[in-house]
Design an enzyme around this catalytic site. Structure first.
Site, PDB file in Angstrom:
ATOM      1  N   ASN A 235       0.826  -1.220   0.000  1.00  0.00           N
ATOM      2  CA  ASN A 235       0.000   0.000   0.000  1.00  0.00           C
ATOM      3  C   ASN A 235       0.860   1.270   0.000  1.00  0.00           C
ATOM      4  OD1 ASN A 235       1.039   0.044   2.560  1.00  0.00           O
ATOM      5  ND2 ASN A 235      -0.925   0.170   3.633  1.00  0.00           N
TER       6      ASN A 235
ATOM      7  N   HIS B 230       3.379   1.910   2.089  1.00  0.00           N
ATOM      8  CA  HIS B 230       3.897   2.364   3.392  1.00  0.00           C
ATOM      9  C   HIS B 230       5.418   2.234   3.469  1.00  0.00           C
ATOM     10  CE1 HIS B 230       3.264  -1.775   5.647  1.00  0.00           C
ATOM     11  NE2 HIS B 230       4.447  -1.723   5.101  1.00  0.00           N
TER      12      HIS B 230
HETATM   13  C1  GLP Z   1       6.501  -4.458   7.098  1.00  0.00           C
HETATM   14  C2  GLP Z   1       7.521  -3.441   7.584  1.00  0.00           C
HETATM   15  C3  GLP Z   1       8.031  -2.618   6.443  1.00  0.00           C
HETATM   16  C4  GLP Z   1       8.439  -3.496   5.288  1.00  0.00           C
HETATM   17  C5  GLP Z   1       7.272  -4.320   4.851  1.00  0.00           C
HETATM   18  C6  GLP Z   1       7.572  -5.167   3.636  1.00  0.00           C
HETATM   19  O1  GLP Z   1       5.295  -3.864   6.826  1.00  0.00           O
HETATM   20  N1  GLP Z   1       6.982  -2.562   8.565  1.00  0.00           N
HETATM   21  O2  GLP Z   1       9.146  -1.858   6.899  1.00  0.00           O
HETATM   22  O3  GLP Z   1       8.879  -2.681   4.243  1.00  0.00           O
HETATM   23  O4  GLP Z   1       6.920  -5.126   5.936  1.00  0.00           O
HETATM   24  O5  GLP Z   1       7.795  -6.498   3.983  1.00  0.00           O
HETATM   25  P1  GLP Z   1       8.281  -7.579   2.943  1.00  0.00           P
HETATM   26  O6  GLP Z   1       9.716  -7.297   2.674  1.00  0.00           O
HETATM   27  O7  GLP Z   1       8.086  -8.882   3.657  1.00  0.00           O
HETATM   28  O8  GLP Z   1       7.446  -7.437   1.735  1.00  0.00           O
END
Ligand code: GLP
Length: 255
Positions: free
Chosen positions: A142, A144
């Site tokens: 999304n 973030h």
């Molecule tokens: C969580 C963390 C983020 C990270 C995201 C992506 O939401 N708070 O900092 O960027 O996961 O995770 P993944 O790398 O497993 O897609």
């Protein structure tokens, strides 16, 4: 410096593994720029190939764990370092040398109770440690950054937050059979932009729409990752799948 100048450098690799050397190079460069820098790590599957190599370098002594102080972006509320599912727990599992750094006080965990005073003290502690020399970042589907969900003001420092439904959905597997947490403590966008160098990684097709929005949408809270374009010293590492919606896949950089 114009708005254009602040666009991140973007490099596209054949796959996630190919980006690991660049990440290790960023860590080494940060170690070379100042004595005992503060390095901010990120959680998520995106960084697991990096941590496998980074842990090996630390264990072999190729990178000295006493040469830096480590911290990270965010933590689920009520998740101390030894609780499965938590971010520090993940970091130590992925990179066991962080466990001894925790014991020695050179791995600085985000306060997991989300108490505003403690979060303020945490932010001040990072500043006393010289501020972040390097911050690694992932991106949520999304858009973030850390747990700055869409709509979060860019001016915030470390704060408590409710998690977006898509974020909880994405975290479901790591907490199964329990429900994923609803709340977290997170570095704010202002905390992240205060780092002297930002390196964001996104791999896989599921991240392609968020990457496009980060690079192409107007800078604003609807897509927190657009804040990267306000920084001026940032690097984005993508694989071809994550780059596919951004019009970058036709001209991959070295890697
Ligand atoms: C969580 C963390 C983020 C990270 C995201 C992506 O939401 N708070 O900092 O960027 O996961 O995770 P993944 O790398 O497993 O897609």
């Amino acid at each position: 410096m114009t708005a254009q100048d602040r666009a991140p450098e973007v490099r596209v690799f054949a796959d996630a593994a190919a980006a690991v050397d660049v990440l290790l190079g960023e860590v080494r460069a940060a170690l070379g720029r100042r004595a005992r820098p503060l390095l901010g790590f990120a959680t998520g599957g995106t960084f697991h190939p990096f941590f496998a190599r980074f842990a090996a370098e630390l264990q072999q002594g190729a990178i000295d764990e006493r040469a830096f102080v480590a911290t990270h972006l965010d933590e689920y509320l009520g998740f101390p370092p030894d609780r499965r599912g938590g971010m520090v727990h993940e970091l130590v599992s992925q990179c066991p040398p962080f466990g001894s750094m925790l014991v020695h006080g050179t791995m600085v965990p985000v306060p997991h109770d989300g108490d505003p005073e403690r979060l303020r003290a945490h932010e001040e502690r990072l500043q006393r440690l010289g501020g972040l020399e390097l911050q690694l970042l992932g991106i949520g589907r999304n858009g973030h950054l850390a747990f700055n969900e869409p709509g979060t003001a860019f001016e915030l420092g470390f704060h408590r937050t409710d998690l977006a439904e898509s974020t909880r959905q994405d975290a479901r597997a790591r907490f199964s059979p329990e429900e994923p947490p609803q709340r977290a403590a997170t570095a704010g966008i202002a905390s992240i932009l205060a780092a002297r160098r930002l390196v964001l990684c996104a791999f896989g097709a599921a991240k392609a729409p968020a990457v496009r929005r980060m690079l192409r949408d107007p800078v604003g809270v609807a897509c927190p990752a657009t804040a990267l374009r306000r920084h001026g010293n940032s690097l984005v590492l993508l694989d071809r799948a994550a780059a596919a919606d951004s019009g970058l896949d036709a001209a991959p950089a070295a890697g």
